[in-house]
Design an enzyme around this catalytic site. Structure first.
Site, short mmCIF file in Angstrom:
data_model
loop_
_atom_site.label_atom_id
_atom_site.label_comp_id
_atom_site.label_asym_id
_atom_site.label_seq_id
_atom_site.Cartn_x
_atom_site.Cartn_y
_atom_site.Cartn_z
N HIS A 113 0.83 -1.21 0.00
CA HIS A 113 0.00 0.00 0.00
C HIS A 113 0.87 1.27 0.00
O HIS A 113 0.53 2.26 0.66
CB HIS A 113 -0.93 0.03 1.22
CG HIS A 113 -2.10 -0.90 1.10
ND1 HIS A 113 -3.22 -0.60 0.38
CD2 HIS A 113 -2.32 -2.15 1.60
CE1 HIS A 113 -4.10 -1.61 0.45
NE2 HIS A 113 -3.56 -2.57 1.17
N GLU A 119 -1.70 -9.07 9.58
CA GLU A 119 -0.69 -9.78 8.77
C GLU A 119 0.68 -9.79 9.44
O GLU A 119 1.52 -10.62 9.13
CB GLU A 119 -0.54 -9.13 7.40
CG GLU A 119 -1.67 -9.45 6.42
CD GLU A 119 -2.75 -8.39 6.42
OE1 GLU A 119 -2.96 -7.73 7.47
OE2 GLU A 119 -3.40 -8.23 5.37
N ASP A 145 -0.58 -4.42 6.00
CA ASP A 145 -1.60 -5.29 5.42
C ASP A 145 -1.38 -5.49 3.92
O ASP A 145 -0.79 -4.65 3.24
CB ASP A 145 -2.99 -4.68 5.64
CG ASP A 145 -3.10 -3.27 5.09
OD1 ASP A 145 -2.13 -2.50 5.25
OD2 ASP A 145 -4.13 -2.93 4.47
N GLU A 146 -1.89 -6.61 3.45
CA GLU A 146 -2.06 -6.88 2.03
C GLU A 146 -0.84 -6.58 1.16
O GLU A 146 -0.94 -5.91 0.14
CB GLU A 146 -3.25 -6.07 1.49
CG GLU A 146 -4.56 -6.44 2.14
CD GLU A 146 -5.74 -5.66 1.55
OE1 GLU A 146 -6.67 -6.32 1.11
OE2 GLU A 146 -5.70 -4.42 1.56
N VAL A 147 0.30 -7.08 1.55
CA VAL A 147 1.46 -6.94 0.68
C VAL A 147 1.30 -7.94 -0.47
O VAL A 147 1.01 -9.10 -0.24
CB VAL A 147 2.77 -7.23 1.44
CG1 VAL A 147 3.97 -7.06 0.52
CG2 VAL A 147 2.88 -6.30 2.64
#
Ligand code: ACM
Length: 671
Positions: free
Chosen positions: A253, A368, A316-318
């Protein structure tokens, strides 16, 4: 007091019951007493005790006069008088020797209203701030000559959880300072105490860095907060008992960082901030020493700017592809025996955590980051499900819950209200483990929200979450919650919140030559599609958010009330209830039929014309279902009516007909 008793209390207080209905969060303990204490132009206040000089208290008392004047229309000026003559007597027992505010600071207060005076006592200045909000919620119209009063009662109140927050994304859509201050006012009003400010993401970097000015210059399209503005917000929040926890989301992000500093990227640049759906994302390169030198400089600057003990690094959300596709990163992973992207991220997190420790901060991250060897003083924010919160607590980490509190998903207040940090997967934790659950945070992601309608995306549902995090676990009556939520929603408008007024303006802008009452009646039974449904449609920085779906609240009150009435009717069918439901459906049907051709000729609303046709057919099916209560329906009626309901359940222009599920029940129940 348990909720059943609370409802009885509301019923028992006849003269001043309206004021108590506005209480939210519901207090830990409340004892009603007969009568009320008048609020008139002689209203005065006095503060005593060791903590009396605390500037937060002084300012809060000053604001209380202004807010009271606004709520009542009475000409009230700050009048601080001797304690024994004051209407509102505030006692702050202790001086706060270590401001700024810290996690766990004492927020307890007690409020006694006895007919002659109002006494607010607290050990800590924060308790006074919380108690003053309760006092202001209690002020309402009365039958006395003064016109306003507070019901006599005794409240002893304290929060269930010490961390009660809102995570606010200002990267996807920027919210100027006035919107942030307004949000802080609302948060303080419902006793929230953490604004988690999501300040960077792929779409924008929103803080001025003096050390790395290309962050905001290349990463924000000019929409960022100067450091002076950040300090203003922190001070404003601090005055209202709210901590500011900044989040800079790394290593995923993070495209907005790369726009100005492409050398931070995992793959070669150049990079641009993500402006449109489908633009490629970037991730920071965790394998270069220069990355860590940059981050150290950046964190050194930002940890000074933001005084709170806690500092959020996202996490988050790599996207593993960002790393796995790069030969130099694969090489590095092999060399350092890092089996996959998750292990590489864990390595990155450990290095960042060390820097934050050096800067005397405790690291917070999305769930995460929970990985082996993560230092135990890191805070885990659970968003992918409550399971991670339970797992974190078992592994000796403290955590906060956001799963269940995602306001951007357009779910009803009742669903958020039902989510509890200590129910579900955390229910089996030992008492010691449960203590590691610090509380929760609502989350508002702003891909589809703008500065214009942000208030309506937050309020009033945020107040229901605030109650979940403040009030005793036993306060769970959803009907009572909605009753109070409606009152509180109106009360919040005295603070200048725009959740109702701005949507009216937005609908007026849409209406053109269509008479407003017609559009209002049509819009009142619609809701935005839920979950990530709308995200799937392409959108971006150039998309206008001025459609009907942007101009209505996430939850339709009219549809909820209709559903409740339909359920009452189905549980105990009777002619008057059937008639009342049919009358309501007929009014909606007539309105939809009338507005449909008007929508067709309005460029911004033409996309809603089919929806109007579906509303009309749906309402007709519902009316028929009610008419088949006694006489049996023709054999082919029910399949046709259910097909109509199905048709009405298909969303159009990102809108749902919110009364469709209740009409479906009526159709299914018809003979
Ligand atoms: C998140 O919603 N990606 C934390």
């Amino acid at each position: 007091m348990a909720t059943r008793a609370a409802l009885a209390f509301l019923g028992a207080l006849s003269v001043c019951s309206l004021q108590a209905q506005a209480l939210m969060p519901w207090p830990a303990s409340i004892q009603p007493q007969a009568g009320a204490t008048a609020i008139d132009t002689s209203f005065s206040a006095a503060v005593s005790g060791a903590g009396a000089g605390d500037p937060r208290v002084t300012e809060a008392v000053r604001r209380t006069f202004a807010r009271l004047a606004r709520q009542t229309g009475l000409p009230l000026l700050p009048r601080n008088v001797a304690v024994e003559r004051a209407t509102l007597r505030i006692v702050v027992e202790q001086k706060d020797h270590r401001p700024p505010q810290r996690l766990g600071d004492d927020e307890r207060y007690s409020l006694l209203v006895d007919g002659a005076r109002i006494r607010l006592s607290a050990d800590h200045p924060l308790g006074v701030l919380r108690g003053l909000e309760t006092f202001l919620q209690l002020v309402g119209p009365s039958s006395t000559a003064a016109g306003f009063a507070v019901p006599n009662l005794e409240i002893r109140d304290e929060p269930r959880f010490p961390w009660r927050g809102l995570s606010l994304d200002v990267s996807r859509h920027f919210i100027p300072v006035d919107g942030i201050l307004r949000t802080i006012d609302g948060m303080a009003a419902v006793k929230l105490n953490v604004l988690h400010w999501h300040l960077s993401d792929d779409q924008g970097f929103r803080v001025e860095s003096k050390r790395y000015p290309r962050l905001q210059r290349e990463g924000s399209d000019g929409q960022f907060y100067t450091q002076a503005e950040i300090r203003e917000v922190i001070s404003y929040a601090g005055q209202r008992g709210i901590r500011i926890v900044p989040e800079f989301d790394i290593p995923g992000h993070s495209t907005s960082w790369l726009a100005g500093y492409p050398e931070l990227g995992s793959r070669p640049g150049p990079f641009q901030i993500v402006r449109e759906y489908g633009d490629p994302f970037g991730a920071i390169d965790p394998t270069k020493e220069s990355t860590y030198r940059f981050l150290d400089g950046f964190l050194g600057e930002m940890t000074k700017l933001f005084p709170d003990d806690y500092f959020h690094i996202g996490g988050d959300e790599v996207d593993p592809k960002q790393w796995n596709t790069q030969p130099h990163i694969r090489e590095y992973m092999k060399l350092h025996r890092l089996a996959n992207a998750a292990e590489l991220q864990a390595y990155f997190n450990q290095r960042v955590q060390k820097m934050l420790t050096r800067y005397r901060k405790r690291m917070v991250g999305w769930d995460e980051i929970l990985a082996p060897r993560l230092p135990k003083d890191v805070v885990i924010q659970s968003w992918r499900g409550q399971k991670s919160l339970a797992e974190a607590a078992r592994k000796n980490y403290v955590g906060i819950l956001s799963a269940g509190y995602y306001l951007d998903l357009m779910r009803p207040a009742s669903e958020h209200y039902a989510a509890d940090p200590l129910k579900g997967e955390t229910a089996d934790l030992s008492p010691a483990e449960q203590k590691r659950v610090l509380g929760g945070e609502a989350a508002m992601w702003e891909e589809l929200a703008t500065a214009e309608n942000i208030d309506a995306k937050l309020w009033p549902r945020l107040a229901a979450i605030a109650e979940r995090l403040w009030s005793p676990e036993s306060v769970t009556d959803t009907a009572a919650m909605y009753q109070r939520l409606d009152q509180v929603n109106r009360w919040l408008e005295w603070l200048g919140l725009t959740q109702r007024s701005n949507l009216v303006l937005m609908r007026r802008r849409l209406a053109g030559s269509i008479a407003m009452p017609k559009l209002e009646a049509f819009a009142s039974i619609l809701e935005p599609v839920k979950g990530y449904e709308r995200h799937r449609n392409h959108y971006g920085a150039s998309s206008p958010f001025n459609h009907l779906v942007d101009a209505i609240p996430p939850e339709s009150d009219a549809a909820r009330e209709f559903r409740d009435a339909a359920e009452r009717y189905l549980a105990a069918p009777g002619a008057p209830a059937a008639e009342s439901l049919a009358k309501q459906l007929a009014a909606w049907e007539r309105n939809a039929a009338e507005i449909q051709p008007l929508l067709e000729s309005n460029p911004l609303l033409a996309e809603n014309a089919l929806l109007a046709a579906a509303v009309a057919s749906l309402c007709k099916a519902g009316e028929e279902a009610l008419s088949y209560r006694e006489a049996a329906a023709p054999v082919d009626w029910k399949p046709r009516a259910l097909a109509t309901v199905m048709e009405a359940n298909t969303h159009r222009a990102n809108l749902l007909i919110a009364i469709a599920p209740a009409v479906q029940k009526l159709v299914e129940a018809a003979r």
